[in-house]
Design an enzyme around this catalytic site. Structure first.
Site, mmCIF file in Angstrom:
data_model
loop_
_atom_site.group_PDB
_atom_site.id
_atom_site.type_symbol
_atom_site.label_atom_id
_atom_site.label_comp_id
_atom_site.label_asym_id
_atom_site.label_seq_id
_atom_site.Cartn_x
_atom_site.Cartn_y
_atom_site.Cartn_z
ATOM 1 N N CYS A 62 0.815 -1.228 0.000
ATOM 2 C CA CYS A 62 0.000 0.000 0.000
ATOM 3 C C CYS A 62 0.845 1.273 0.000
ATOM 4 C CB CYS A 62 -0.935 0.010 1.203
ATOM 5 S SG CYS A 62 -2.002 -1.421 1.251
ATOM 6 N N HIS A 104 -3.533 7.014 2.869
ATOM 7 C CA HIS A 104 -3.925 5.736 2.267
ATOM 8 C C HIS A 104 -5.300 5.346 2.811
ATOM 9 C CE1 HIS A 104 -4.149 1.633 1.114
ATOM 10 N NE2 HIS A 104 -3.835 1.140 2.299
ATOM 11 N N ASN A 129 -10.135 -0.505 -0.143
ATOM 12 C CA ASN A 129 -8.671 -0.406 -0.069
ATOM 13 C C ASN A 129 -8.095 -0.883 -1.401
ATOM 14 O OD1 ASN A 129 -5.943 -0.728 0.384
ATOM 15 N ND2 ASN A 129 -6.171 -1.712 2.381
HETATM 16 N N1 ACO Z 1 -18.145 -9.099 9.152
HETATM 17 C C1 ACO Z 1 -18.587 -9.367 10.390
HETATM 18 N N2 ACO Z 1 -17.781 -9.638 11.423
HETATM 19 C C2 ACO Z 1 -16.467 -9.617 11.193
HETATM 20 C C3 ACO Z 1 -15.931 -9.322 9.919
HETATM 21 C C4 ACO Z 1 -16.817 -9.064 8.885
HETATM 22 N N3 ACO Z 1 -16.423 -8.791 7.628
HETATM 23 N N4 ACO Z 1 -14.569 -9.367 10.002
HETATM 24 C C5 ACO Z 1 -14.273 -9.654 11.273
HETATM 25 N N5 ACO Z 1 -15.407 -9.808 11.976
HETATM 26 C C6 ACO Z 1 -15.555 -10.147 13.404
HETATM 27 C C7 ACO Z 1 -14.331 -10.872 13.943
HETATM 28 O O1 ACO Z 1 -14.430 -12.254 13.680
HETATM 29 C C8 ACO Z 1 -14.423 -10.558 15.403
HETATM 30 O O2 ACO Z 1 -15.385 -11.394 16.002
HETATM 31 P P1 ACO Z 1 -15.144 -12.005 17.493
HETATM 32 O O3 ACO Z 1 -15.076 -10.784 18.372
HETATM 33 O O4 ACO Z 1 -16.335 -12.841 17.692
HETATM 34 O O5 ACO Z 1 -13.844 -12.732 17.410
HETATM 35 C C9 ACO Z 1 -14.987 -9.127 15.429
HETATM 36 O O6 ACO Z 1 -15.614 -8.929 14.140
HETATM 37 C C10 ACO Z 1 -13.948 -8.047 15.639
HETATM 38 O O7 ACO Z 1 -12.856 -8.316 14.749
HETATM 39 P P2 ACO Z 1 -11.580 -7.388 14.694
HETATM 40 O O8 ACO Z 1 -10.612 -7.954 13.703
HETATM 41 O O9 ACO Z 1 -11.095 -7.127 16.097
HETATM 42 O O10 ACO Z 1 -12.241 -6.045 14.111
HETATM 43 P P3 ACO Z 1 -11.584 -4.628 13.924
HETATM 44 O O11 ACO Z 1 -12.438 -3.639 14.577
HETATM 45 O O12 ACO Z 1 -10.117 -4.627 14.237
HETATM 46 O O13 ACO Z 1 -11.723 -4.384 12.353
HETATM 47 C C11 ACO Z 1 -10.370 -4.439 10.354
HETATM 48 C C12 ACO Z 1 -11.092 -5.266 11.445
HETATM 49 C C13 ACO Z 1 -11.416 -3.694 9.580
HETATM 50 C C14 ACO Z 1 -9.624 -5.406 9.432
HETATM 51 C C15 ACO Z 1 -9.382 -3.452 11.023
HETATM 52 O O14 ACO Z 1 -8.620 -4.112 11.995
HETATM 53 C C16 ACO Z 1 -8.454 -2.794 10.032
HETATM 54 O O15 ACO Z 1 -8.839 -2.013 9.200
HETATM 55 N N6 ACO Z 1 -7.132 -3.036 10.151
HETATM 56 C C17 ACO Z 1 -6.112 -2.356 9.381
HETATM 57 C C18 ACO Z 1 -6.142 -2.593 7.883
HETATM 58 C C19 ACO Z 1 -4.957 -1.880 7.218
HETATM 59 O O16 ACO Z 1 -4.562 -0.813 7.604
HETATM 60 N N7 ACO Z 1 -4.338 -2.484 6.236
HETATM 61 C C20 ACO Z 1 -3.154 -1.853 5.702
HETATM 62 C C21 ACO Z 1 -2.807 -2.087 4.386
HETATM 63 S S1 ACO Z 1 -3.421 -3.510 3.559
HETATM 64 C C22 ACO Z 1 -2.130 -3.976 2.474
HETATM 65 O O17 ACO Z 1 -1.010 -3.643 2.624
HETATM 66 C C23 ACO Z 1 -2.464 -4.889 1.302
#
Ligand code: ACO
Length: 340
Positions: A130, A261, A291
């Site tokens: 990214c 980003h 993204n």
């Molecule tokens: N739909 C419903 N529930 C979901 C989903 C979904 N799509 N995805 C995860 N959950 C659930 C999980 O299983 C978890 O359930 P549990 O509590 O029963 O275990 C709950 O939701 C919370 O999951 P988290 O992973 O803690 O959710 P979070 O609030 O952290 O959001 C996310 C996840 C959106 C991925 C976030 O962490 C994020 O954006 N991270 C950074 C992404 C990023 O910056 N990427 C950088 C570049 S990517 C690249 O380089 C290619």
């Protein structure tokens, strides 16, 4: 934060008192596929909900490549647009940022070169996930500032949806496809004021292409440890934004437009809050494109320029974070680009 050893200060020290050109974005182009995957479409594919995706990420929809589309086909469309906008200049090099090339060999840059009939100049790819656009821009910036080359086409293009596992709800809702390109050229003032790149492979496990961590027989796809990535992204993006502002002789209060980003709206809001930049000075389009990795910043930049939101002389700071992990930042004084 480990600051990057490479910055404008490094080049200035090498050059001594010699006058150096500045690198400027002369024009922009972008392309996203016509097919749209809405959150309702995602609900039909995997156990998720529009409410969860919107509240946790800010994404409403993303674009998906058609069967005949690839990183090079999208990149070529965006590049053709940017080259035409710049008035078809003589190009000295093509640098492509991608982590989703359709072939290992040859490079996407050479495929784009062939599609556009641009044989002759230097063409190569870089993979910084990214952060790819800022890495590519940094290479173009140093080549131009050193006087080695004058005009460089920088393309960022990603076909990520074929690399996603649509049974893994933690990643599949996030990614979309798209491309953008910038013609970068030499100028006398304005343009890129500061640029930094950084990486730390110790966190390589956070985002990678491979099997699920809990099932080594599962398909190869993009995998991510979301919460760990989130925390690291907020910290590093805030730090690098402050650093490039300082390099440029600005404070974060001087930022007219912050273009981060587009990985997650909550990350964007958290970083803007840390910097003290109000959200009405932040460019956000993640709701419509998701993204798009390396393509995310130049797509957002092109959208903002086309919408007439950027004025010459304004101070723009852009920051990125991605697999590697890699991160980077740029401070630039907008010189204006032709838009249509
Ligand atoms: N739909 C419903 N529930 C979901 C989903 C979904 N799509 N995805 C995860 N959950 C659930 C999980 O299983 C978890 O359930 P549990 O509590 O029963 O275990 C709950 O939701 C919370 O999951 P988290 O992973 O803690 O959710 P979070 O609030 O952290 O959001 C996310 C996840 C959106 C991925 C976030 O962490 C994020 O954006 N991270 C950074 C992404 C990023 O910056 N990427 C950088 C570049 S990517 C690249 O380089 C290619």
């Amino acid at each position: 934060m480990a600051t990057a050893p490479f910055s404008h200060a490094t080049i200035d020290a090498l050059a001594g008192t010699a006058a150096m050109p500045t690198a400027q974005i002369l024009s922009l182009g972008s392309y996203v596929p016509t097919e749209v995957l809405t959150n309702a479409d995602m609900e039909a594919l995997v156990e998720t909900s529009n409410t969860w995706i919107l509240e946790r990420t800010g994404i409403r929809e993303r674009h998906r490549v058609g069967l005949d589309e690839t990183a090079s086909s999208m990149g070529a469309r965006a590049a053709a647009d940017a080259i035409a906008q710049a008035g078809n200049p003589v190009l000295d090099a093509i640098i492509v940022a991608t982590c989703s090339a359709e072939t290992r060999l040859p490079s996407t840059a050479c495929l784009i070169q062939r599609r556009l009939g641009l044989g002759g100049m230097v063409a190569f790819d870089i993979n910084a996930a990214c952060s790819g656009f800022l890495y590519a821009l940094s290479i173009a910036d140093s080549m131009i500032r050193s006087g080695a080359l004058r005009t460089i086409l920088v393309v960022a293009t990603e076909a990520l949806t074929p690399l996603v596992d649509y049974t893994d709800r933690t990643t599949c809702v996030l990614f979309g496809d798209g491309a953008a390109a910038a013609v970068v050229g030499a100028g006398e003032s304005g343009g890129i004021r500061a640029l930094r790149m950084a990486a730390d492979g110790a966190d390589a496990h956070l985002i990678y292409y491979g099997a699920r961590p809990d099932d080594e027989d599962s398909r190869q796809a993009i995998r991510m440890s979301g919460p760990g990535t989130f925390r690291s992204a907020v910290e590093r993006l805030s730090d690098i934004a402050t650093t490039v502002c300082a390099d440029a002789g600005w404070t974060t209060d001087d930022i007219d437009w912050f273009i981060p980003h587009q990985a997650n709206l909550r990350i964007i809001e958290a970083v803007a809050k840390r910097l003290g930049v109000p959200m009405d000075r932040v460019i956000v389009n993640i709701d419509r494109v998701g993204n798009t990795s390396a393509a995310s910043i130049p797509i957002a930049l092109h959208e903002a320029a086309t919408a007439g939101r950027l004025a010459a002389g304004q101070r723009i700071v852009s920051v990125a974070f991605g697999s590697g992990i890699t991160w980077g930042g740029v401070a630039l004084e907008w010189t204006g680009t032709p838009t249509r």
